[in-house]
Design an enzyme around this catalytic site. Structure first.
Site, PDB file in Angstrom:
ATOM      1  N   LYS A  67       0.834  -1.130   0.065  1.00  0.00           N
ATOM      2  CA  LYS A  67       0.085  -0.053  -0.166  1.00  0.00           C
ATOM      3  C   LYS A  67       0.829   1.226  -0.036  1.00  0.00           C
ATOM      4  O   LYS A  67       1.595   1.668   1.006  1.00  0.00           O
ATOM      5  CB  LYS A  67      -0.776   0.054   1.237  1.00  0.00           C
ATOM      6  CG  LYS A  67      -1.877   1.284   1.041  1.00  0.00           C
ATOM      7  CD  LYS A  67      -2.502   1.326   2.464  1.00  0.00           C
ATOM      8  CE  LYS A  67      -3.341   2.666   2.263  1.00  0.00           C
ATOM      9  NZ  LYS A  67      -3.955   3.278   3.827  1.00  0.00           N
TER      10      LYS A  67
ATOM     11  N   GLY B  73      -8.508   9.290   9.262  1.00  0.00           N
ATOM     12  CA  GLY B  73      -8.955   9.322  10.644  1.00  0.00           C
ATOM     13  C   GLY B  73      -9.784  10.377  11.103  1.00  0.00           C
ATOM     14  O   GLY B  73     -10.074  10.777  12.331  1.00  0.00           O
TER      15      GLY B  73
ATOM     16  N   ALA C  38      -9.776   5.570   4.004  1.00  0.00           N
ATOM     17  CA  ALA C  38      -9.677   6.673   4.885  1.00  0.00           C
ATOM     18  C   ALA C  38     -10.900   7.586   4.914  1.00  0.00           C
ATOM     19  O   ALA C  38     -11.573   7.671   3.913  1.00  0.00           O
ATOM     20  CB  ALA C  38      -8.560   7.555   4.387  1.00  0.00           C
ATOM     21  N   GLY C  39     -11.312   8.059   6.180  1.00  0.00           N
ATOM     22  CA  GLY C  39     -12.242   9.149   6.571  1.00  0.00           C
ATOM     23  C   GLY C  39     -13.471   8.487   6.723  1.00  0.00           C
ATOM     24  O   GLY C  39     -14.361   9.038   7.375  1.00  0.00           O
TER      25      GLY C  39
ATOM     26  N   ASN D 279      -9.923   1.816   9.222  1.00  0.00           N
ATOM     27  CA  ASN D 279      -9.060   1.379  10.644  1.00  0.00           C
ATOM     28  C   ASN D 279      -9.403   2.237  11.778  1.00  0.00           C
ATOM     29  O   ASN D 279     -10.034   1.725  12.662  1.00  0.00           O
ATOM     30  CB  ASN D 279      -7.556   1.853  10.150  1.00  0.00           C
ATOM     31  CG  ASN D 279      -6.844   1.355  11.574  1.00  0.00           C
ATOM     32  OD1 ASN D 279      -6.695   0.440  11.958  1.00  0.00           O
ATOM     33  ND2 ASN D 279      -5.883   2.558  11.874  1.00  0.00           N
ATOM     34  N   THR D 280      -9.280   3.507  11.576  1.00  0.00           N
ATOM     35  CA  THR D 280      -9.700   4.401  12.865  1.00  0.00           C
ATOM     36  C   THR D 280     -10.969   4.379  13.327  1.00  0.00           C
ATOM     37  O   THR D 280     -11.273   4.022  14.405  1.00  0.00           O
ATOM     38  CB  THR D 280      -9.463   5.947  12.563  1.00  0.00           C
ATOM     39  OG1 THR D 280      -8.087   6.040  12.109  1.00  0.00           O
ATOM     40  CG2 THR D 280      -9.498   6.839  13.574  1.00  0.00           C
TER      41      THR D 280
END
Length: 277
Positions: free
Chosen positions: A116, A177, A203-204, A225-226
């Protein structure tokens, strides 16, 4: 009471295929920001994911929160996606990608050339550098890597990265995040329409409803993830994200009704009872 059949029995869907390798799950997860290794393990299991990304630099340096991380997961059942997080230039990213390939070999994945690619010089908004990403991608493809580049939702850049040999494109929904959700839906839609490689929204994403919405656009997969790691109950959120990913994919394949400017009755108007005059 008749139980509902599994989603895969309702409508035909091919597996997610990246660089010739097939995956059943369309949800990828990360390994950062978890409160504990136990939380990470439980969340990965609850998500049902098959691809897990690991920040090579942070593992190599035993950064806080990354100690023992690699040994905590069963890599005979998961596919490692090394990432170049923390790299600010193309040159740094290329070096870290090579380390990531060696890490995969040490974990028994001799044929794993996935990376990645992240090139992020911006410390505040963590937005990827399009020029550095393209330069690094060109070199890594020459070295035999299967490159999954993290990019802004830029349709022209996405197409160019595909042309140089990247095996996916990974446009951001919103900054890493941030939990802002799907802020770039229009551009992501264009990327999906133009791409002939899988599009992974990365992301986001903050909630399962946002995950489902991204999949309803036609994204091939998500990387979250976050939103999982920092949730009040990470394993429960992992399961919720998995269900949302499946629901969004199923909805996309099923085909939504067109948006109309007027109402349309769901019951026929003929045969209705009217009052006598």
């Amino acid at each position: 009471m008749v139980s509902a059949p599994p989603a895969e029995q309702l409508i035909e869907d091919a597996p997610l295929t990246i660089a010739g390798r097939q995956f059943r799950s369309r949800l990828m997860t990360g390994t950062g920001k978890y409160r504990s290794i136990a939380d990470l393990q439980a969340s990965v299991a609850a998500s049902g994911c098959e691809i897990v990304t690991v920040a090579v630099r942070r593992v190599q340096t035993n950064a806080p929160g990354h100690e023992g991380l690699v040994d905590a997961l069963d890599w005979s059942k998961l596919w490692l996606l090394p990432n170049t997080a923390g790299c600010q230039t193309a040159e740094e990213a290329i070096r870290v990608a090579r380390l990531g390939r060696e890490m995969a070999k040490l974990l028994g994945q001799e044929d794993n050339n996935f990376v990645k690619l992240e090139v992020i010089p911006d410390p505040k908004y963590l937005l990827p550098d399009p020029f550095g990403t393209l330069a690094a991608a060109e070199q890594l493809v020459k070295e035999g890597f299967a490159v999954l580049p993290y990019i802004n939702a830029d349709p022209l850049l996405a197409k160019r990265l595909e042309e140089v040999g990247c095996v996916t494109v990974m446009p951001l929904a919103s900054p890493i995040g941030s939990g802002q959700g799907l802020r770039n839906a229009a551009n992501i839609q264009i990327i999906i329409e133009q791409a002939s490689v899988p599009v992974v929204v990365d992301a986001g994403i903050g909630t399962p409803s946002e995950a489902a919405a991204a999949m309803e656009l036609g994204a091939d997969a998500l990387l979250i993830n976050t939103a999982i790691a920092e949730a009040g109950n990470a394993p429960a959120m992992a399961k919720a994200m998995a269900l949302a990913t499946t629901a969004g994919r199923l909805a996309y394949l099923a085909g939504r009704i067109p948006v109309k400017a007027y109402a349309s009755a769901s019951s026929p108007l003929s045969g209705t009872i009217t009052a006598r005059s």
